[in-house]
Design a protein around this motif. Structure first.
Motif, PDB file in Angstrom:
ATOM      1  N   GLU A  73       4.505  39.944  -6.880  1.00  0.00           N
ATOM      2  CA  GLU A  73       5.508  41.011  -6.850  1.00  0.00           C
ATOM      3  C   GLU A  73       5.079  42.195  -7.710  1.00  0.00           C
ATOM      4  N   VAL A  74       4.526  41.906  -8.873  1.00  0.00           N
ATOM      5  CA  VAL A  74       4.080  42.971  -9.765  1.00  0.00           C
ATOM      6  C   VAL A  74       2.885  43.720  -9.174  1.00  0.00           C
ATOM      7  N   VAL A  75       1.907  42.987  -8.672  1.00  0.00           N
ATOM      8  CA  VAL A  75       0.696  43.626  -8.139  1.00  0.00           C
ATOM      9  C   VAL A  75       1.011  44.451  -6.897  1.00  0.00           C
ATOM     10  N   SER A  76       1.768  43.880  -5.971  1.00  0.00           N
ATOM     11  CA  SER A  76       2.110  44.648  -4.771  1.00  0.00           C
ATOM     12  C   SER A  76       3.000  45.839  -5.126  1.00  0.00           C
ATOM     13  N   GLY A  77       3.920  45.658  -6.085  1.00  0.00           N
ATOM     14  CA  GLY A  77       4.789  46.752  -6.502  1.00  0.00           C
ATOM     15  C   GLY A  77       4.030  47.883  -7.173  1.00  0.00           C
ATOM     16  N   ALA A  78       3.036  47.540  -7.985  1.00  0.00           N
ATOM     17  CA  ALA A  78       2.259  48.561  -8.691  1.00  0.00           C
ATOM     18  C   ALA A  78       1.427  49.410  -7.743  1.00  0.00           C
ATOM     19  N   SER A  79       1.202  48.921  -6.536  1.00  0.00           N
ATOM     20  CA  SER A  79       0.406  49.664  -5.556  1.00  0.00           C
ATOM     21  C   SER A  79       1.272  50.516  -4.631  1.00  0.00           C
ATOM     22  N   CYS A  80       2.590  50.511  -4.847  1.00  0.00           N
ATOM     23  CA  CYS A  80       3.513  51.229  -3.963  1.00  0.00           C
ATOM     24  C   CYS A  80       3.755  52.655  -4.429  1.00  0.00           C
ATOM     25  N   LYS A  81       3.912  53.550  -3.473  1.00  0.00           N
ATOM     26  CA  LYS A  81       4.255  54.932  -3.787  1.00  0.00           C
ATOM     27  C   LYS A  81       5.739  55.079  -4.106  1.00  0.00           C
ATOM     28  N   GLU A  82       6.565  54.304  -3.389  1.00  0.00           N
ATOM     29  CA  GLU A  82       8.015  54.418  -3.547  1.00  0.00           C
ATOM     30  C   GLU A  82       8.518  53.371  -4.537  1.00  0.00           C
ATOM     31  N   ILE A  83       8.606  53.752  -5.790  1.00  0.00           N
ATOM     32  CA  ILE A  83       9.119  52.855  -6.818  1.00  0.00           C
ATOM     33  C   ILE A  83      10.198  53.595  -7.604  1.00  0.00           C
ATOM     34  N   PRO A  84      11.090  52.862  -8.296  1.00  0.00           N
ATOM     35  CA  PRO A  84      11.095  51.412  -8.497  1.00  0.00           C
ATOM     36  C   PRO A  84      11.608  50.646  -7.281  1.00  0.00           C
ATOM     37  N   LEU A  85      11.212  49.376  -7.200  1.00  0.00           N
ATOM     38  CA  LEU A  85      11.597  48.513  -6.099  1.00  0.00           C
ATOM     39  C   LEU A  85      12.806  47.666  -6.464  1.00  0.00           C
ATOM     40  N   SER A  86      13.656  47.421  -5.490  1.00  0.00           N
ATOM     41  CA  SER A  86      14.764  46.484  -5.676  1.00  0.00           C
ATOM     42  C   SER A  86      14.233  45.057  -5.622  1.00  0.00           C
ATOM     43  N   PHE A  87      15.051  44.125  -6.025  1.00  0.00           N
ATOM     44  CA  PHE A  87      14.702  42.704  -5.968  1.00  0.00           C
ATOM     45  C   PHE A  87      14.306  42.301  -4.550  1.00  0.00           C
ATOM     46  N   LYS A  88      15.082  42.710  -3.573  1.00  0.00           N
ATOM     47  CA  LYS A  88      14.808  42.375  -2.176  1.00  0.00           C
ATOM     48  C   LYS A  88      13.479  42.953  -1.713  1.00  0.00           C
ATOM     49  N   GLU A  89      13.206  44.204  -2.071  1.00  0.00           N
ATOM     50  CA  GLU A  89      11.944  44.838  -1.681  1.00  0.00           C
ATOM     51  C   GLU A  89      10.752  44.150  -2.342  1.00  0.00           C
ATOM     52  N   ALA A  90      10.911  43.790  -3.611  1.00  0.00           N
ATOM     53  CA  ALA A  90       9.824  43.124  -4.334  1.00  0.00           C
ATOM     54  C   ALA A  90       9.513  41.766  -3.725  1.00  0.00           C
ATOM     55  N   ILE A  91      10.555  41.025  -3.345  1.00  0.00           N
ATOM     56  CA  ILE A  91      10.345  39.723  -2.710  1.00  0.00           C
ATOM     57  C   ILE A  91       9.568  39.880  -1.416  1.00  0.00           C
ATOM     58  N   SER A  92       9.954  40.850  -0.604  1.00  0.00           N
ATOM     59  CA  SER A  92       9.298  41.064   0.689  1.00  0.00           C
ATOM     60  C   SER A  92       7.817  41.390   0.523  1.00  0.00           C
ATOM     61  N   LEU A  93       7.503  42.325  -0.379  1.00  0.00           N
ATOM     62  CA  LEU A  93       6.112  42.692  -0.605  1.00  0.00           C
ATOM     63  C   LEU A  93       5.319  41.554  -1.238  1.00  0.00           C
ATOM     64  N   GLY A  94       5.947  40.851  -2.155  1.00  0.00           N
ATOM     65  CA  GLY A  94       5.285  39.727  -2.805  1.00  0.00           C
ATOM     66  C   GLY A  94       4.923  38.628  -1.817  1.00  0.00           C
ATOM     67  N   LYS A  95       5.828  38.330  -0.905  1.00  0.00           N
ATOM     68  CA  LYS A  95       5.554  37.308   0.107  1.00  0.00           C
ATOM     69  C   LYS A  95       4.412  37.736   1.019  1.00  0.00           C
ATOM     70  N   GLU A  96       4.381  39.011   1.363  1.00  0.00           N
ATOM     71  CA  GLU A  96       3.301  39.525   2.218  1.00  0.00           C
ATOM     72  C   GLU A  96       1.940  39.345   1.540  1.00  0.00           C
TER      73      GLU A  96
END
Length: 221
Positions: free
Chosen positions: A188-211
């Motif tokens: 979740e942290v690694v995928s979130g740190a690579s995103c342009k649109e931050i901060p991420l919600s819990f739901k968004e972080a889960i989705s990216l982390g699973k991917e």
């Protein structure tokens, strides 16, 4: 959707644009996060909280199973961030950071020096990245949206049993009282740190982390 993932042998270190966030899979249920960055001598380094009281900054191994992602910052900010990460690596001793399951009471100052409220406050490999980035104003998550996960509590109990094998009773007792704290997973942290649109919600972080985790499970040989 996470941006393009880079990994050996397909990609080379020399295309890292000053700073990247990296991740590898230890086993089916556990990932490990790190920084890859160019230090002030223009050498590429791997920088991570490897385990309890083991902060490691080393040359990137010629062979490894890390996947890395670029950070969506302009060149000036990437240079600034890489220099700050270099300062963190130089201003904290190898044994200066305890392993800890809560991000409360811990931060880094403008010189990259660790600050903490209690001697036994600590970080995980993922929250080490999270707090270093936050100290420079790069906020990845909307903490107010986070929710407890039963699987995280099970993980916290398990990881603290592992920490106890090489830690003092004082540290373990302190950390045991923090079981139930919000967990921020490496993927979740690694995928979130690579995103342009931050901060991420819990739901968004889960989705990216699973991917990202699915990629690690099925794509890396």
């Amino acid at each position: 959707m996470i941006q393009k993932l880079k990994y050996l042998p397909k990609d080379k270190y020399d295309d890292i644009n000053f700073v990247a966030v990296a991740i590898k899979k230890y086993n089916k249920n556990q990932n490990h996060a790190a920084f890859m960055f160019k230090d002030r001598t223009k050498e590429f380094k791997l920088f991570h909280l490897e385990e309890n009281k083991k902060l490691t900054c080393e040359d990137i191994p010629l062979e490894h199973n890390f996947v890395w992602l670029d950070m969506p910052l302009n060149k000036a900010n990437l240079i600034f961030l890489s220099q700050y990460i270099d300062s963190v690596s130089k201003n904290n001793q190898e044994d200066s950071i305890y392993y800890g399951i809560s991000i409360q009471g811990i931060d880094f100052d403008t010189n990259g020096k660790l600050l903490k409220d209690n001697e036994f406050d600590g970080l995980t490999c993922a929250t080490f990245i999270l707090k270093v980035l936050e100290s420079r104003g790069y906020n990845i998550f909307k903490y107010e949206t986070w929710k407890p996960r039963y699987s995280d509590i099970a993980w916290q109990n398990l990881i603290l049993k592992w920490v106890a094998l090489g830690a003092s009773k004082l540290q373990v007792n302190y950390q045991n009282k923090l079981i139930g704290s919000n967990r921020y997973r490496p993927e979740e942290v690694v995928s979130g740190a690579s995103c342009k649109e931050i901060p991420l919600s819990f739901k968004e972080a889960i989705s990216l982390g699973k991917e990202l985790d699915e990629f690690l499970l099925h794509k890396i040989k």
